[in-house]
Design an enzyme around this catalytic site. Structure first.
Site, PDB file in Angstrom:
ATOM      1  N   ASP A   1       0.870  -1.180   0.000  1.00 31.76           N
ATOM      2  CA  ASP A   1       0.000   0.000   0.000  1.00 31.76           C
ATOM      3  C   ASP A   1       0.906   1.229   0.000  1.00 31.76           C
ATOM      4  O   ASP A   1       1.709   1.406   0.921  1.00 31.76           O
ATOM      5  CB  ASP A   1      -0.851  -0.063   1.274  1.00 31.76           C
ATOM      6  CG  ASP A   1      -1.802   1.105   1.409  1.00 31.76           C
ATOM      7  OD1 ASP A   1      -1.633   2.127   0.706  1.00 31.76           O
ATOM      8  OD2 ASP A   1      -2.714   1.000   2.246  1.00 31.76           O
TER       9      ASP A   1
ATOM     10  N   ASP B   1      -5.770   7.727  -4.881  1.00 25.00           N
ATOM     11  CA  ASP B   1      -6.156   9.082  -4.492  1.00 25.00           C
ATOM     12  C   ASP B   1      -6.999   9.062  -3.210  1.00 25.00           C
ATOM     13  O   ASP B   1      -6.697   9.776  -2.241  1.00 25.00           O
ATOM     14  CB  ASP B   1      -6.966   9.660  -5.669  1.00 25.00           C
ATOM     15  CG  ASP B   1      -7.010  11.167  -5.678  1.00 25.00           C
ATOM     16  OD1 ASP B   1      -6.376  11.785  -4.809  1.00 25.00           O
ATOM     17  OD2 ASP B   1      -7.675  11.720  -6.567  1.00 25.00           O
TER      18      ASP B   1
HETATM   19  P1  ADP Z   1      -5.765   5.757 -12.161  1.00 23.62           P
HETATM   20  O1  ADP Z   1      -7.018   6.579 -12.132  1.00 23.62           O
HETATM   21  O2  ADP Z   1      -4.544   6.575 -12.506  1.00 23.62           O
HETATM   22  O3  ADP Z   1      -5.920   4.518 -12.976  1.00 23.62           O
HETATM   23  P2  ADP Z   1      -6.116   4.264  -9.648  1.00 23.62           P
HETATM   24  O4  ADP Z   1      -5.889   4.790  -8.273  1.00 23.62           O
HETATM   25  O5  ADP Z   1      -7.504   3.897 -10.042  1.00 23.62           O
HETATM   26  O6  ADP Z   1      -5.491   5.388 -10.625  1.00 23.62           O
HETATM   27  O7  ADP Z   1      -5.190   2.997  -9.906  1.00 23.62           O
HETATM   28  C1  ADP Z   1      -3.802   3.056 -10.132  1.00 23.62           C
HETATM   29  C2  ADP Z   1      -3.147   1.802  -9.572  1.00 23.62           C
HETATM   30  O8  ADP Z   1      -3.011   1.912  -8.162  1.00 23.62           O
HETATM   31  C3  ADP Z   1      -3.931   0.510  -9.803  1.00 23.62           C
HETATM   32  O9  ADP Z   1      -3.000  -0.475 -10.246  1.00 23.62           O
HETATM   33  C4  ADP Z   1      -4.455   0.152  -8.409  1.00 23.62           C
HETATM   34  O10 ADP Z   1      -4.528  -1.259  -8.238  1.00 23.62           O
HETATM   35  C5  ADP Z   1      -3.388   0.722  -7.538  1.00 23.62           C
HETATM   36  N1  ADP Z   1      -3.761   1.039  -6.136  1.00 23.62           N
HETATM   37  C6  ADP Z   1      -4.973   1.254  -5.590  1.00 23.62           C
HETATM   38  N2  ADP Z   1      -4.870   1.547  -4.275  1.00 23.62           N
HETATM   39  C7  ADP Z   1      -3.529   1.531  -3.982  1.00 23.62           C
HETATM   40  C8  ADP Z   1      -2.756   1.737  -2.800  1.00 23.62           C
HETATM   41  N3  ADP Z   1      -3.325   2.046  -1.617  1.00 23.62           N
HETATM   42  N4  ADP Z   1      -1.398   1.629  -2.893  1.00 23.62           N
HETATM   43  C9  ADP Z   1      -0.790   1.331  -4.067  1.00 23.62           C
HETATM   44  N5  ADP Z   1      -1.462   1.128  -5.212  1.00 23.62           N
HETATM   45  C10 ADP Z   1      -2.819   1.217  -5.176  1.00 23.62           C
END
Ligand code: ADP
Length: 186
Positions: free
Chosen positions: A17, A41
């Site tokens: 995470d 986000d």
């Molecule tokens: P985007 O809108 O740029 O696609 P997202 O947040 O929906 O951004 O997803 C980007 C990546 O981050 C995805 O591969 C998702 O699985 C991952 N992700 C989601 N939550 C976390 C987290 N807490 N830490 C790291 N990666 C995450």
């Protein structure tokens, strides 16, 4: 965890995470509004607390009144996160691959690296920008992310303050894709 040396810098690939990372800054896969969203986000704003959102609102009022364009990056404090700063960048939405997606994604990585350098930071963690809600295929996005960081350190490592870049993959399968890609790229 995979650990690679690039000149004086090191590159780590971990599953986890990003909000738990203790790097100087973490990168947020934000949207143009800078006012919060889902995925990374949402997790950053939930854990970092309201000061990050206040700073984003201020950036909207002053620097980017119509929103942050894809490929650009801005920096705020990290609020209650372990990381001192959050770099917010907006990835491209995947529309099949012939709509400048790659160029924009590369700019996300380069602008984030340069912003960290401009603040004299030593370490930075990236999520897999655009590969969640924005639909960028993980293999394509991971290849660009790894190559861009490799090229950055090959050309800039003498000048940049950065010594460590971490790629944080949320799922086991995304982590395995990066592990496979790294063998081909480095
Ligand atoms: P985007 O809108 O740029 O696609 P997202 O947040 O929906 O951004 O997803 C980007 C990546 O981050 C995805 O591969 C998702 O699985 C991952 N992700 C989601 N939550 C976390 C987290 N807490 N830490 C790291 N990666 C995450």
């Amino acid at each position: 965890m995979t650990n690679i040396a690039i000149g004086n810098a090191k590159l780590n690939i971990v599953q986890g995470d990003i909000t738990e990372q203790g790097t100087d800054a973490i990168v947020n896969a934000a949207n143009s509004s800078l006012l919060g969203g889902g995925g990374v986000d949402g997790a950053i704003h939930r854990k970092g607390g309201p000061s990050i959102l206040s700073e984003c609102e201020r950036i909207r009022r002053t620097l980017w009144r119509d929103g942050l364009p894809a490929g650009e990056a801005v920096i705020t404090s990290g609020g209650r996160l372990k990381a001192r700063y959050v770099i917010h960048t907006v990835g491209p939405v995947w529309h099949g691959g012939n709509n400048n997606e790659a160029e924009v994604l590369i700019r996300c990585y380069l602008n984030s690296l340069e912003l960290a350098n401009s603040k004299s930071l030593n370490s930075l963690a990236f999520p897999a920008i655009s590969t969640g809600a924005y639909g960028y295929p993980i293999r394509n996005a991971g290849t660009l992310a790894l190559k861009t960081v490799k090229d950055y350190f090959s050309s800039k490592y003498k000048e940049t303050t950065l010594k460590e870049v971490v790629f944080v993959l949320y799922t086991r399968s995304d982590f395995e894709v990066y592990e496979e890609l790294v063998k081909a790229i480095f």
